[in-house]
Write a protein that holds these residues in place. Structure first.
Motif, PDB file in Angstrom:
ATOM      1  N   LYS A  22       0.500  -1.292   0.072  1.00  0.00           N
ATOM      2  CA  LYS A  22       0.335   0.160  -0.668  1.00  0.00           C
ATOM      3  C   LYS A  22       0.678   1.447  -0.240  1.00  0.00           C
ATOM      4  CE  LYS A  22      -4.063  -2.379   2.053  1.00  0.00           C
ATOM      5  NZ  LYS A  22      -5.006  -2.529   3.195  1.00  0.00           N
ATOM      6  N   SER A  23       1.855   1.132  -0.004  1.00  0.00           N
ATOM      7  CA  SER A  23       3.009   2.168   0.681  1.00  0.00           C
ATOM      8  C   SER A  23       3.792   2.163  -1.023  1.00  0.00           C
ATOM      9  CB  SER A  23       3.695   2.462   1.554  1.00  0.00           C
ATOM     10  OG  SER A  23       4.980   1.402   1.700  1.00  0.00           O
ATOM     11  N   GLY A  24       4.019   1.413  -2.096  1.00  0.00           N
ATOM     12  CA  GLY A  24       3.914   1.525  -3.157  1.00  0.00           C
ATOM     13  C   GLY A  24       5.888   0.429  -2.691  1.00  0.00           C
ATOM     14  N   ILE A  25       5.904   0.125  -2.212  1.00  0.00           N
ATOM     15  CA  ILE A  25       7.297  -0.623  -2.053  1.00  0.00           C
ATOM     16  C   ILE A  25       7.039  -1.692  -2.634  1.00  0.00           C
ATOM     17  CG2 ILE A  25       9.188  -1.853  -0.075  1.00  0.00           C
ATOM     18  CD1 ILE A  25       8.153   0.229   1.665  1.00  0.00           C
ATOM     19  N   ILE A  26       8.269  -2.232  -3.527  1.00  0.00           N
ATOM     20  CA  ILE A  26       7.770  -3.614  -4.621  1.00  0.00           C
ATOM     21  C   ILE A  26       7.938  -4.512  -3.828  1.00  0.00           C
ATOM     22  CG2 ILE A  26       8.976  -5.162  -6.212  1.00  0.00           C
ATOM     23  CD1 ILE A  26      10.160  -2.244  -7.949  1.00  0.00           C
ATOM     24  N   ARG A  27       7.454  -5.072  -3.327  1.00  0.00           N
ATOM     25  CA  ARG A  27       7.299  -6.726  -1.848  1.00  0.00           C
ATOM     26  C   ARG A  27       7.457  -7.373  -3.873  1.00  0.00           C
ATOM     27  NH1 ARG A  27       9.124  -4.389   2.594  1.00  0.00           N
ATOM     28  NH2 ARG A  27       7.642  -3.371   2.738  1.00  0.00           N
ATOM     29  N   GLY A  28       7.095  -7.843  -4.548  1.00  0.00           N
ATOM     30  CA  GLY A  28       7.728  -9.144  -5.252  1.00  0.00           C
ATOM     31  C   GLY A  28       7.528  -9.196  -6.830  1.00  0.00           C
ATOM     32  N   TYR A  29       7.485 -10.131  -7.434  1.00  0.00           N
ATOM     33  CA  TYR A  29       7.806 -10.204  -8.635  1.00  0.00           C
ATOM     34  C   TYR A  29       6.606 -11.407  -9.574  1.00  0.00           C
ATOM     35  CZ  TYR A  29      11.544 -12.917  -9.631  1.00  0.00           C
ATOM     36  OH  TYR A  29      12.634 -13.658  -8.895  1.00  0.00           O
ATOM     37  N   ALA A  30       6.078 -11.242 -10.362  1.00  0.00           N
ATOM     38  CA  ALA A  30       5.866 -12.442 -11.225  1.00  0.00           C
ATOM     39  C   ALA A  30       6.268 -12.265 -12.742  1.00  0.00           C
ATOM     40  CB  ALA A  30       4.242 -12.882 -10.627  1.00  0.00           C
ATOM     41  N   VAL A  31       6.239 -13.894 -13.190  1.00  0.00           N
ATOM     42  CA  VAL A  31       6.835 -13.783 -14.807  1.00  0.00           C
ATOM     43  C   VAL A  31       5.577 -14.482 -15.448  1.00  0.00           C
ATOM     44  CG1 VAL A  31       8.676 -14.129 -16.293  1.00  0.00           C
ATOM     45  CG2 VAL A  31       9.272 -13.631 -14.141  1.00  0.00           C
ATOM     46  N   TRP A  32       4.981 -14.074 -16.414  1.00  0.00           N
ATOM     47  CA  TRP A  32       3.640 -14.756 -16.946  1.00  0.00           C
ATOM     48  C   TRP A  32       3.958 -14.429 -18.599  1.00  0.00           C
ATOM     49  CZ3 TRP A  32      -0.027 -11.830 -19.306  1.00  0.00           C
ATOM     50  CH2 TRP A  32       0.459 -10.356 -18.708  1.00  0.00           C
ATOM     51  N   ARG A  33       3.194 -15.376 -19.105  1.00  0.00           N
ATOM     52  CA  ARG A  33       2.863 -14.931 -20.692  1.00  0.00           C
ATOM     53  C   ARG A  33       1.485 -15.817 -20.589  1.00  0.00           C
ATOM     54  NH1 ARG A  33       6.496 -20.187 -23.458  1.00  0.00           N
ATOM     55  NH2 ARG A  33       5.536 -21.283 -22.549  1.00  0.00           N
ATOM     56  N   LEU A  34       0.824 -15.353 -22.058  1.00  0.00           N
ATOM     57  CA  LEU A  34      -0.436 -16.287 -22.004  1.00  0.00           C
ATOM     58  C   LEU A  34       0.038 -16.797 -23.809  1.00  0.00           C
ATOM     59  CD1 LEU A  34      -3.247 -16.099 -21.559  1.00  0.00           C
ATOM     60  CD2 LEU A  34      -3.553 -14.069 -24.019  1.00  0.00           C
ATOM     61  N   ILE A  35      -0.191 -18.069 -23.776  1.00  0.00           N
ATOM     62  CA  ILE A  35       0.065 -19.264 -24.625  1.00  0.00           C
ATOM     63  C   ILE A  35      -0.763 -19.950 -24.636  1.00  0.00           C
ATOM     64  CG2 ILE A  35       1.128 -20.456 -22.605  1.00  0.00           C
ATOM     65  CD1 ILE A  35       3.351 -21.794 -25.491  1.00  0.00           C
ATOM     66  N   GLU A  36      -1.542 -20.065 -25.722  1.00  0.00           N
ATOM     67  CA  GLU A  36      -2.544 -19.911 -26.123  1.00  0.00           C
ATOM     68  C   GLU A  36      -3.672 -20.661 -25.231  1.00  0.00           C
ATOM     69  OE1 GLU A  36      -1.255 -24.703 -27.845  1.00  0.00           O
ATOM     70  OE2 GLU A  36       0.014 -23.733 -28.509  1.00  0.00           O
ATOM     71  N   ASN A  37      -4.640 -19.631 -24.556  1.00  0.00           N
ATOM     72  CA  ASN A  37      -5.219 -18.797 -24.150  1.00  0.00           C
ATOM     73  C   ASN A  37      -5.821 -20.007 -22.708  1.00  0.00           C
ATOM     74  OD1 ASN A  37      -6.645 -19.851 -26.764  1.00  0.00           O
ATOM     75  ND2 ASN A  37      -7.702 -18.381 -26.076  1.00  0.00           N
ATOM     76  N   VAL A  38      -3.618 -19.707 -22.776  1.00  0.00           N
ATOM     77  CA  VAL A  38      -3.363 -19.791 -20.865  1.00  0.00           C
ATOM     78  C   VAL A  38      -2.804 -19.309 -20.053  1.00  0.00           C
ATOM     79  CG1 VAL A  38      -1.969 -21.726 -19.401  1.00  0.00           C
ATOM     80  CG2 VAL A  38      -4.169 -22.411 -21.259  1.00  0.00           C
TER      81      VAL A  38
END
Length: 127
Positions: A22-38
């Motif tokens: 809530k204070s704008g501090i980065i707490r994590g990340y995710a790497v993702w993609r959309l492939i064939e509707n998944v």
């Protein structure tokens, strides 16, 4: 490391999302993609997995729904029981099949408790 793991040509079009408190501090990340509707999640990281994993996965679910073309979401990992509970709490379901992880005997590996291990499909040795 993220670029080395996900940015190699031929590995698909991966995207990076960061998660802020809530204070704008980065707490994590995710790497993702959309492939064939998944909506495929390749990796997640947070400063405190027990605190942030559920929130991260719920945010990714909202992202997947906003794309209007993702019919399912997939994330494959080996994590501690706490991380697994956070994933279940976020609405993900565990696949019934289990894959084995084999570890070579090592003095260093012997000092790590099983609950600190965290592996994704990118850690798989396919050579």
């Amino acid at each position: 490391m993220i670029k080395w793991r996900f940015g190699v040509p031929g590995r698909g079009h991966w995207r990076l999302s960061t998660f802020h408190d809530k204070s704008g501090i980065i707490r994590g990340y995710a790497v993702w993609r959309l492939i064939e509707n998944v909506f495929e999640v390749g990796d997640i990281f947070s400063s405190d997995a027990n605190l942030w994993t559920t929130a991260q996965m719920l945010a990714l679910t909202r992202r997947a729904l906003s794309l209007n073309s993702a019919y399912s979401m997939s994330f494959e990992c080996l994590g501690s029981d706490d991380v697994q509970q956070q994933l279940l709490k976020s609405g993900l379901l565990s696949r019934p099949e289990r894959r084995s992880v084999f570890v070579a005997e090592s003095g260093v590996l012997g000092t790590l408790e099983a609950d600190v291990w965290y592996l994704t499909g990118f850690d798989e040795d396919t050579s």
